[in-house]
Design an enzyme around this catalytic site. Structure first.
Site, PDB file in Angstrom:
ATOM      1  N   ASP A 449       2.562  10.902 -43.061  1.00 49.20           N
ATOM      2  CA  ASP A 449       3.978  10.567 -42.837  1.00 49.20           C
ATOM      3  C   ASP A 449       4.698  11.676 -42.073  1.00 49.20           C
ATOM      4  O   ASP A 449       4.208  12.822 -41.976  1.00 49.20           O
ATOM      5  CB  ASP A 449       4.646  10.346 -44.206  1.00 49.20           C
ATOM      6  CG  ASP A 449       5.752   9.293 -44.159  1.00 49.20           C
ATOM      7  OD1 ASP A 449       6.339   9.108 -43.083  1.00 49.20           O
ATOM      8  OD2 ASP A 449       6.016   8.689 -45.204  1.00 49.20           O
ATOM      9  N   ASP A 519       9.313   0.243 -42.934  1.00 48.98           N
ATOM     10  CA  ASP A 519       9.465   0.197 -44.391  1.00 48.98           C
ATOM     11  C   ASP A 519      10.030  -1.140 -44.835  1.00 48.98           C
ATOM     12  O   ASP A 519      10.113  -1.413 -46.035  1.00 48.98           O
ATOM     13  CB  ASP A 519      10.386   1.329 -44.870  1.00 48.98           C
ATOM     14  CG  ASP A 519       9.649   2.658 -44.960  1.00 48.98           C
ATOM     15  OD1 ASP A 519       8.407   2.642 -45.032  1.00 48.98           O
ATOM     16  OD2 ASP A 519      10.321   3.708 -44.953  1.00 48.98           O
TER      17      ASP A 519
HETATM   18  C1  GLA Z   1       8.328   7.045 -45.962  1.00 47.14           C
HETATM   19  C2  GLA Z   1       7.325   5.915 -45.768  1.00 47.14           C
HETATM   20  C3  GLA Z   1       7.214   5.094 -47.031  1.00 47.14           C
HETATM   21  C4  GLA Z   1       6.853   5.985 -48.198  1.00 47.14           C
HETATM   22  C5  GLA Z   1       7.857   7.111 -48.330  1.00 47.14           C
HETATM   23  C6  GLA Z   1       7.427   8.100 -49.384  1.00 47.14           C
HETATM   24  O1  GLA Z   1       9.614   6.568 -46.020  1.00 47.14           O
HETATM   25  O2  GLA Z   1       7.664   5.117 -44.690  1.00 47.14           O
HETATM   26  O3  GLA Z   1       6.267   4.061 -46.882  1.00 47.14           O
HETATM   27  O4  GLA Z   1       5.568   6.508 -47.988  1.00 47.14           O
HETATM   28  O5  GLA Z   1       8.029   7.811 -47.118  1.00 47.14           O
HETATM   29  O6  GLA Z   1       8.337   9.108 -49.558  1.00 47.14           O
END
Ligand code: GLA
Length: 696
Positions: A449, A519
């Site tokens: 990420d 997301d």
């Molecule tokens: C980001 C990702 C999510 C999740 C969060 C965890 O926002 O896009 O899918 O992994 O971080 O903190």
């Protein structure tokens, strides 16, 4: 050979299976004579013999010409290359010199007679997929003084004058990437990503057409940039009607002091001409990814991800319960998302301290990994290696490891700061941390990420006194670590993620195995986002989770089957709290996962057709075997009215004389399926259907 040179006309002909790209040089500049349908060598040479269109003011020489808009001279195109020599001279005068042809690549050299700057225009031809990649390589051939580069894009792209429309994707968090087609205005059209991030606002690819292309027909000229940092696309209509695109690294805050004998290569831009409309263009891109970008075209495993189920509340017991359920419905990979490492109660602490939190996972990671392995699944972990929370042991030990200006407060976003991957020690720390995790534990997958951009681009003590190098060095560091993981841990797959889809680009896809595109896991919204992603990026990398209903993002309730069908059009994942599912739901889910496994080769390796035209509120997608040996149809409906239920869709791409069985029906020929079609039952709201078409 895919490239030939004709000495009398001083022209190069770059050929792919269905396209030609013809370049010629006249009085020192480079002209693009043709980028489109395939020509014979004779045609290409004849083209080079025709009078060249004059530049603005016929006696004006166009220096680098169509292929390189360097700053300096009378042609005031937006430049792609701006440099400053140590004597203060800020213009360039590049003349074409020699060239080198090798198999499928061509290097054309340009040099400035007055200064030691050596420029190479590089072309690589992918004959089978009709893609030509371009990049620029700069070398400071001097021995004493640096040359400051103020702007350096990968390619100047001369687009056909008749192009009047541009297609691309845009978005924001929870709404990325969405397709739009916009008119090309007089003046300039720009899209970019800043802060060292590809970004949610726009993705670095585009297609132009003359306004008449449709899904099934018409010419398109398309380009995609392989760069996971700040980028810019500028398309400008010049006063003489030429259409010019500058595409590459952003010039915002860019300043790279090229040291004596140092070389700097830009990221590649991939170019694709196609005459089969927007659908054909997407399929050609997918094919290119499969043949030349992805390291494998094997479908990815069905995964379970814990994020929406437990958020930061990771415990051995909670994850083990989820894993048991995930295994029961047929998941093959179990991924523990954020929240597993030391101090990570919420997003205020922990990033940087990549060891299992003993209060949450008392025996460390291994007992959980063992449990997941016993259940027959592989194990994966979420990491955000380029980040640090000020509340972490790492930051307390190395506060100087983040980008910052000493005189300014450090801007925290999501309570975190960005590690300076340009620094050798930081890069080494990140690599050895990940290498350690992957060596000590049986981990098959990392979700990588990147949740914030760089906002304080300071790099005190940069060894060359050139802190702006960070815009290049950070991405180099990222790719370097990803490459090392591939090399030393080849069985480990990586998912690209950046606060959802902030890292969707050809470069990141080339360095990873799959992509988290947003997301937003609401199934109805996701259809649009997946439609955006699959325009130019491969379905084989497009992860989609089945999550809870109502959706966390907009409260929409959707049937389990619909949520599954949407996720089954990409790489299937499950992201809900499975302990809240009833037995009936688990049984239904297991059946759907099983059905997915039957068709996933088609979904990930087949040709994707967006079917239409269809009535309002209906979408249908076909995945067709590349040799016409079967297909699977997906249909989705929203807001159907007045008792409308039946939708007829024609199925392209099958063998006309082949015989197929549609569902439980009688065998029917590919010709009939292509000309007449099949009926899908789609009524009401959030209805869905999946229909396999198998050889009879
Ligand atoms: C980001 C990702 C999510 C999740 C969060 C965890 O926002 O896009 O899918 O992994 O971080 O903190």
């Amino acid at each position: 050979m895919a490239i030939s040179y004709d000495r009398p006309s001083r022209s190069w002909h770059l050929r792919t299976a269905h396209t030609s790209y013809v370049l010629a040089t006249g009085v020192g500049e480079l002209a693009l004579l043709h980028w489109g349908k395939a020509l014979s060598d004779e045609d290409a040479i004849a083209l080079a013999g025709l009078p060249r269109p004059p530049g603005p003011g016929s006696s004006w020489r166009r220096q680098g010409g169509d292929e390189l808009a360097e700053y300096g001279g009378p042609d005031l195109r937006l430049p792609s290359l701006v440099v400053e020599f140590v004597d203060g001279t800020r213009t360039l005068d590049l003349i074409v010199g020699s060239y080198f042809l090798e198999d499928d690549s061509l290097d054309i050299e340009l040099a400035d007679p007055a200064y030691p700057l050596h420029v190479v225009l590089r072309y690589d031809v992918y004959e089978d997929t009709d893609v030509i990649t371009r990049s620029l390589q700069l070398t400071n051939s001097g021995t004493e003084e640096p040359i400051r580069i103020h702007a350096l894009a990968s390619a100047d792209i001369r687009l056909p004058e008749r192009a009047s429309r541009l297609s691309h994707t845009f978005g924001r968090w929870g709404a990325e990437p969405q397709l739009e087609r916009v008119p090309i205005p007089e003046g300039r059209l720009e899209f970019d990503g800043r802060g060292g991030q590809t970004g949610h606002r726009a993705q670095p690819w585009f297609t132009v057409d003359d306004g008449t292309a449709t899904e099934e027909s018409g010419e398109t000229w398309s380009a995609s940039l392989a760069w996971t940092g700040s980028w810019r696309l500028a398309v400008e209509r010049l006063v003489d009607d030429r259409l010019h695109a500058v595409f590459g690294m952003h010039d915002l805050d860019f300043a790279f002091d090229l040291q004596p004998e140092e070389e700097l290569a830009t990221p590649e831009v991939a170019l694709l001409y196609h005459d089969g409309g927007f659908g054909g263009t997407s399929r050609a891109w997918h094919d290119h990814y499969r043949q030349h970008v992805l390291r494998s075209d094997e479908p990815r495993p069905v995964l379970y991800n814990s994020w929406e189920a437990t958020y930061f509340d990771v415990t051995f017991r909670g994850q083990a319960l989820l894993a048991e359920r995930a295994a029961r419905i047929g998941c093959e990979l179990f991924v523990v998302d954020d929240g597993w490492f030391t101090g990570r109660k919420d997003d205020h602490a922990g990033l940087g301290d990549w060891t299992a939190d003993p209060t949450k996972l008392p025996g460390g990671l291994d007992p959980l990994i063992d449990r997941v392995r016993q259940l027959g699944m592989r194990f994966g972990l979420w990491v955000e290696p380029e980040m640090v929370n000020p509340d972490s042991d790492l930051y307390r030990a190395h506060p100087d490891w983040v980008y910052h200006f000493p005189s300014r407060p450090r801007t925290e976003l999501r309570n975190q700061l960005v590690l300076n991957l340009g620094r050798a020690d930081v890069r080494e720390f990140v690599w050895s941390t990940l290498h350690g995790l992957l060596t000590r534990h049986d981990i098959s997958f990392l979700k990588w990420d990147f949740n914030r951009p760089v906002t304080d681009p300071g790099w005190p003590d940069e060894p060359h006194g050139n802190p702006q190098r960070l815009w290049v060095e950070h991405v180099r560091g990222l790719y370097d670590i990803l490459d090392r993981i591939r090399k030393q841990h080849p069985a480990v797959a990586v998912e690209a993620c950046s606060g959802g889809g902030g890292r969707i680009d050809l470069g990141m896809i080339g360095h990873t195995d799959q992509v988290w595109i947003s997301d937003n896991t609401d199934a109805y919204d996701r259809l649009s986002l997946q439609n955006g992603y699959a325009q130019a990026y491969p379905v084989a990398t497009m992860v989609s989770w089945v999550t809870g209903s109502p959706s966390f993002i907009n409260g929409r309730t959707a049937p389990l089957r619909y949520r599954f069908h949407v996720a089954m059009t990409g790489v299937l994942g499950i992201g809900d709290d499975l302990t809240s599912w009833t037995d009936d739901e688990l049984v239904e889910a297991a059946g759907l996962v099983e059905e997915y496994k039957e068709v996933r080769d088609l979904v990930c390796q087949g040709d994707r057709y967006r079917l239409g035209p269809l009535p309002a509120g209906v979408e249908a997608i076909a995945y067709v075997d590349r040799d016409g040996r079967g297909a699977v149809l997906f249909g989705f409906a929203h807001g159907r009215r007045f008792g409308d239920a039946r939708v007829r869709v024609r199925v392209p791409g099958l063998e006309p004389a082949g015989r197929y069985r549609v569902g439980a029906g009688k065998p029917i020929s590919g010709r009939v399926l292509g000309a007449y079609g099949v009926d899908l039952e789609l009524a009401g709201d959030l209805a869905s259907v999946m229909l396999p078409i198998d050889p009879a």
